[in-house]
Structure formats: C-alpha cells, structure tokens
Design an enzyme around this catalytic site. Structure first.
Site, PDB file in Angstrom:
ATOM      1  N   ARG A  65       2.267  -4.686  -7.541  1.00 53.46           N
ATOM      2  CA  ARG A  65       1.061  -3.950  -7.852  1.00 53.46           C
ATOM      3  C   ARG A  65       0.066  -5.231  -7.661  1.00 53.46           C
ATOM      4  O   ARG A  65      -0.418  -5.919  -8.187  1.00 53.46           O
ATOM      5  CB  ARG A  65       0.568  -3.737  -8.918  1.00 53.46           C
ATOM      6  CG  ARG A  65      -0.846  -2.862  -8.978  1.00 53.46           C
ATOM      7  CD  ARG A  65      -1.150  -1.535  -8.613  1.00 53.46           C
ATOM      8  NE  ARG A  65      -0.876  -0.724  -9.563  1.00 53.46           N
ATOM      9  CZ  ARG A  65      -0.588   0.638  -8.184  1.00 53.46           C
ATOM     10  NH1 ARG A  65      -1.149   0.636  -7.147  1.00 53.46           N
ATOM     11  NH2 ARG A  65      -0.029   2.059  -8.932  1.00 53.46           N
ATOM     12  N   GLU A 115      -8.217  -1.637   3.219  1.00 54.12           N
ATOM     13  CA  GLU A 115      -6.799  -2.092   3.840  1.00 54.12           C
ATOM     14  C   GLU A 115      -6.720  -1.652   5.133  1.00 54.12           C
ATOM     15  O   GLU A 115      -7.830  -0.472   5.875  1.00 54.12           O
ATOM     16  CB  GLU A 115      -6.040  -0.407   2.844  1.00 54.12           C
ATOM     17  CG  GLU A 115      -6.064  -0.882   1.631  1.00 54.12           C
ATOM     18  CD  GLU A 115      -5.135   0.455   0.970  1.00 54.12           C
ATOM     19  OE1 GLU A 115      -4.422   0.463   1.592  1.00 54.12           O
ATOM     20  OE2 GLU A 115      -6.199   0.960  -0.077  1.00 54.12           O
ATOM     21  N   HIS A 130      -1.849  -3.580   2.671  1.00 48.34           N
ATOM     22  CA  HIS A 130      -2.824  -2.480   1.749  1.00 48.34           C
ATOM     23  C   HIS A 130      -3.812  -3.994   0.552  1.00 48.34           C
ATOM     24  O   HIS A 130      -2.962  -4.276  -0.300  1.00 48.34           O
ATOM     25  CB  HIS A 130      -1.996  -1.585   0.883  1.00 48.34           C
ATOM     26  CG  HIS A 130      -2.163  -0.328  -0.448  1.00 48.34           C
ATOM     27  ND1 HIS A 130      -3.644  -1.356  -1.033  1.00 48.34           N
ATOM     28  CD2 HIS A 130      -2.473   0.449  -0.590  1.00 48.34           C
ATOM     29  CE1 HIS A 130      -3.765  -0.126  -2.207  1.00 48.34           C
ATOM     30  NE2 HIS A 130      -3.200   0.598  -1.880  1.00 48.34           N
ATOM     31  N   ASP A 182     -11.842   6.291  -3.276  1.00 52.68           N
ATOM     32  CA  ASP A 182     -10.648   6.196  -2.015  1.00 52.68           C
ATOM     33  C   ASP A 182     -11.047   6.561  -0.972  1.00 52.68           C
ATOM     34  O   ASP A 182     -11.555   7.900  -0.898  1.00 52.68           O
ATOM     35  CB  ASP A 182     -10.110   7.161  -3.296  1.00 52.68           C
ATOM     36  CG  ASP A 182      -8.541   6.802  -2.055  1.00 52.68           C
ATOM     37  OD1 ASP A 182      -8.661   6.277  -1.064  1.00 52.68           O
ATOM     38  OD2 ASP A 182      -7.327   7.763  -3.068  1.00 52.68           O
ATOM     39  N   ARG A 185       7.689  -0.820   1.129  1.00 49.83           N
ATOM     40  CA  ARG A 185       7.087  -1.764   0.010  1.00 49.83           C
ATOM     41  C   ARG A 185       8.178  -2.134  -0.911  1.00 49.83           C
ATOM     42  O   ARG A 185       8.165  -3.465  -2.255  1.00 49.83           O
ATOM     43  CB  ARG A 185       5.538  -1.419  -0.229  1.00 49.83           C
ATOM     44  CG  ARG A 185       5.848  -0.065  -1.239  1.00 49.83           C
ATOM     45  CD  ARG A 185       4.818   0.480  -1.446  1.00 49.83           C
ATOM     46  NE  ARG A 185       4.118   1.989  -2.472  1.00 49.83           N
ATOM     47  CZ  ARG A 185       3.400   2.075  -2.558  1.00 49.83           C
ATOM     48  NH1 ARG A 185       1.954   1.799  -3.513  1.00 49.83           N
ATOM     49  NH2 ARG A 185       3.856   2.893  -3.033  1.00 49.83           N
TER      50      ARG A 185
HETATM   51  C1  BG6 Z   1      -4.866   3.715  -1.316  1.00 55.00           C
HETATM   52  C2  BG6 Z   1      -5.670   5.301  -1.476  1.00 55.00           C
HETATM   53  O1  BG6 Z   1      -4.459   3.420  -0.407  1.00 55.00           O
HETATM   54  O2  BG6 Z   1      -3.827   3.153  -2.268  1.00 55.00           O
HETATM   55  C3  BG6 Z   1      -5.145   6.125  -2.620  1.00 55.00           C
HETATM   56  O3  BG6 Z   1      -5.283   5.868  -0.721  1.00 55.00           O
HETATM   57  C4  BG6 Z   1      -3.807   5.745  -4.219  1.00 55.00           C
HETATM   58  O4  BG6 Z   1      -5.212   7.112  -2.657  1.00 55.00           O
HETATM   59  C5  BG6 Z   1      -3.564   3.967  -4.112  1.00 55.00           C
HETATM   60  O5  BG6 Z   1      -3.918   6.371  -4.934  1.00 55.00           O
HETATM   61  C6  BG6 Z   1      -2.691   3.026  -4.391  1.00 55.00           C
HETATM   62  O6  BG6 Z   1      -1.457   4.028  -4.241  1.00 55.00           O
HETATM   63  P1  BG6 Z   1      -0.203   3.934  -5.098  1.00 55.00           P
HETATM   64  O7  BG6 Z   1       0.779   4.203  -4.332  1.00 55.00           O
HETATM   65  O8  BG6 Z   1      -0.043   2.639  -4.843  1.00 55.00           O
HETATM   66  O9  BG6 Z   1      -0.578   3.873  -6.760  1.00 55.00           O
END
Ligand code: BG6
Length: 301
Positions: free
Chosen positions: A74, A273, A170, A214, A100
């Site tokens: 994360r 992103e 991302h 978002d 990932r």
């Molecule tokens: C973003 C999405 O790219 O990633 C969101 O647009 C999403 O909708 C976020 O909540 C995080 O995603 P994840 O799968 O890493 O929890």
C-alpha cells in the site's frame, strides 16, 4: 545483505546498490546514488520509496503496508496490469490485475554515465499468474533513479489473438496535508466519477482534496502537478503512452476500512495515476507491444 539472492545474480551490482530482505524471502533493492535514495521491491517490480538528496520523500508509503508475496504494497507505485480496477466480466478476479502481486525476474541493475541507476525487471506467464491469465505475454519494467524518477512498463502480446490491456502506474505521492495542496493540469478535462457510479463531469479549475476523490480523467496526456505549500515544493508528473489519469484519495471511511492503510494516512497522500483505463484500454495484436511511462520530478519553491 541477502547474500544468497545477490550471489544468484548473473551480474555484479553497482556500488550505489545493495539488495536486502525486508521480510522473509522478500528482497528489496536499495539505491543510494548521487541524486536520490530509492527502494524497489522485486515482488511486483514495486518502487516503494524515492527521495531526491536533501528533500522529503516523494512517494507515500502506508505505515501499515504489508510486505508479503501475493499481497500488494500500500503506497509507492503499484503496477496495475493487465486490467485496471475490477475485471470487466469476472468480479472474482483480483482488482487491478495480478502484476502487483507477482514475482518479477530481476534482469539487470546498471549505472549510466550520468550516475543514474537503471533497473530492469521482467514478468511472463508462470504458475502464479496462470490462474488469472492464460494468454502468452511479457511485461518489462524499466526504472531509472536519478534527479527524476522514471518508470516505464512495456506490455507485449505473445499470444495468437488480439488482446485488450488496461493498466496504471498507481503512484501514491507524499503531501504535507490535504489542506495544503492543489492538483493542477486537469482543468476543463472530462472525467468519470467512480464515487458516483461513473457519472461524467468536467473539471473546473484545480483539484482540491477535500472529500473522497476517485476519478478517471480522459483524454489526459499533459503534465499534472501537485503544488504543496506545506512542503514548499511542486511535484511534476509527465507521461507518455497514456490518455487517462486517475486521481484518488480514499478519505476517512475508506481509509479506515483498509487494514493496510493507517487511519490518518489519507491526509498525507494523493494518487495521481498514469493509466490506460476505461476507453483508453489498449488493444494489442499478436506480437505487438505498448509502453506506458511516467516521469516524476520535484521543484522547490
Ligand atoms: C484506484 C481506484 O486506482 O485504486 C480506486 O480508482 C481504488 O477505486 C484504489 O479504491 C485502490 O485500490 P486497491 O485495490 O489498491 O485497494
């Protein structure tokens, strides 16, 4: 030092690079060159940290991030591929694809004449990803750590048929506080609002992070910047091979619901992103390839 991993490499490491285990069997490339410090997890080809010399970190990393094979980190720059968000027709498949969470092969680490560090990682069909994707592919990730951080992801269709790919670099950015920043560069750009079931809208002025955001902005290929009056800096994000930009901040409730996202973390991050998402999905014929690239740099005020 992860001696067994380092010893297994077919090349020697530049002086500015070491490889250590962050957790059990979880090697991380540490870079400390003339320009910056950086950390890259081989699992997921994931840039976790980038900090130009004398500056605050550029990438945000959750204090509750999990470092475990099969679990995405994360923060930093997770690679979303071969689909972005939910799979288009199978909700059982993992969000943002499998890259990932997958084990990449480390191909090389070199220094160029300017003293930048270049890291090459590859992914192709293996026993982990065959549960999610059966068509032949290669995914090549090229990372350059210098005064600018550059991440390029090249997807190649090695199958016998045409295939669609959506993706994102991302990128989670560190900010001093949501109240101190604006995101510039998307004024008058159309977007799909994921918070409102993909309702469409058009951005008016700068983006303020004052609620859950978002959105998939499209068409978007111009630079986007984060102006941070707390850290007295501008982060500049430029790109190629991408016509869509996702802006995300989960705000309070969604941040609290994520076990790997520390509760106050939503105040000090924003994701910008570089994507190939929604109508910007890339369709590759047999043998064709496509590269999506982002360059991230910092300017002090
Ligand atoms: C973003 C999405 O790219 O990633 C969101 O647009 C999403 O909708 C976020 O909540 C995080 O995603 P994840 O799968 O890493 O929890």
């Amino acid at each position: 030092m992860t001696d067994s991993f380092t010893n297994s490499l077919s090349f020697s490491l530049p002086n500015s690079v070491t490889i250590v285990d962050k957790a059990n069997n979880y090697p991380i490339i540490y870079i400390n060159n003339d320009y910056a410090q950086a950390e890259i997890a081989i699992n997921g080809a994931h840039v976790m940290h980038y900090q130009p010399k004398g500056q605050a970190p550029v990438l945000w990393l959750s204090e509750a991030a999990v470092f475990e094979k099969g679990h995405a980190i994360r923060g930093g720059i997770p690679l979303c591929w071969p689909w972005f968000g939910d799979h288009s027709n199978n909700p059982e498949l993992p969000a943002h694809g499998f890259a990932r969470n997958d084990s990449f092969e480390l191909i090389s680490i070199t220094s160029n004449a300017q003293g930048e560090t270049l890291i090459k990682l590859h992914l192709s069909n293996n026993t982990f990803n065959q549960a999610y994707w059966q068509e032949a592919f290669t995914l090549a990730v090229d990372i350059t750590v210098g005064e600018t951080l550059s991440v390029a992801m090249t997807m190649q269709n090695n199958s016998h048929s045409e295939l669609p790919f959506s993706s994102a670099l991302h990128s989670y950015f560190t900010i001093s506080d949501v109240d101190n920043i604006v995101v510039k560069g998307l004024d008058q750009t159309a977007y799909f609002d994921k918070v409102k079931s993909f309702e469409t809208g058009t951005q008016q002025g700068d983006i303020l992070i004052d609620r859950e955001i978002d959105r998939v902005y499209m068409p978007s290929n111009s630079p986007v910047s984060i102006i941070d009056k707390g850290l007295k800096r501008t982060l500049m994000i430029t790109k190629s091979g991408s016509q869509s930009t996702v802006v995300w901040n989960p705000w309070i409730d969604k941040a609290t619901a994520m076990s790997d996202f520390h509760n106050s973390g939503y105040r000090t991050m924003v994701c910008i992103e570089t994507a190939n998402a929604l109508d910007d999905t890339i369709v590759l014929g047999r043998g064709e390839s496509h590269t999506i690239l982002t360059n991230i740099s910092l300017e002090k005020h």
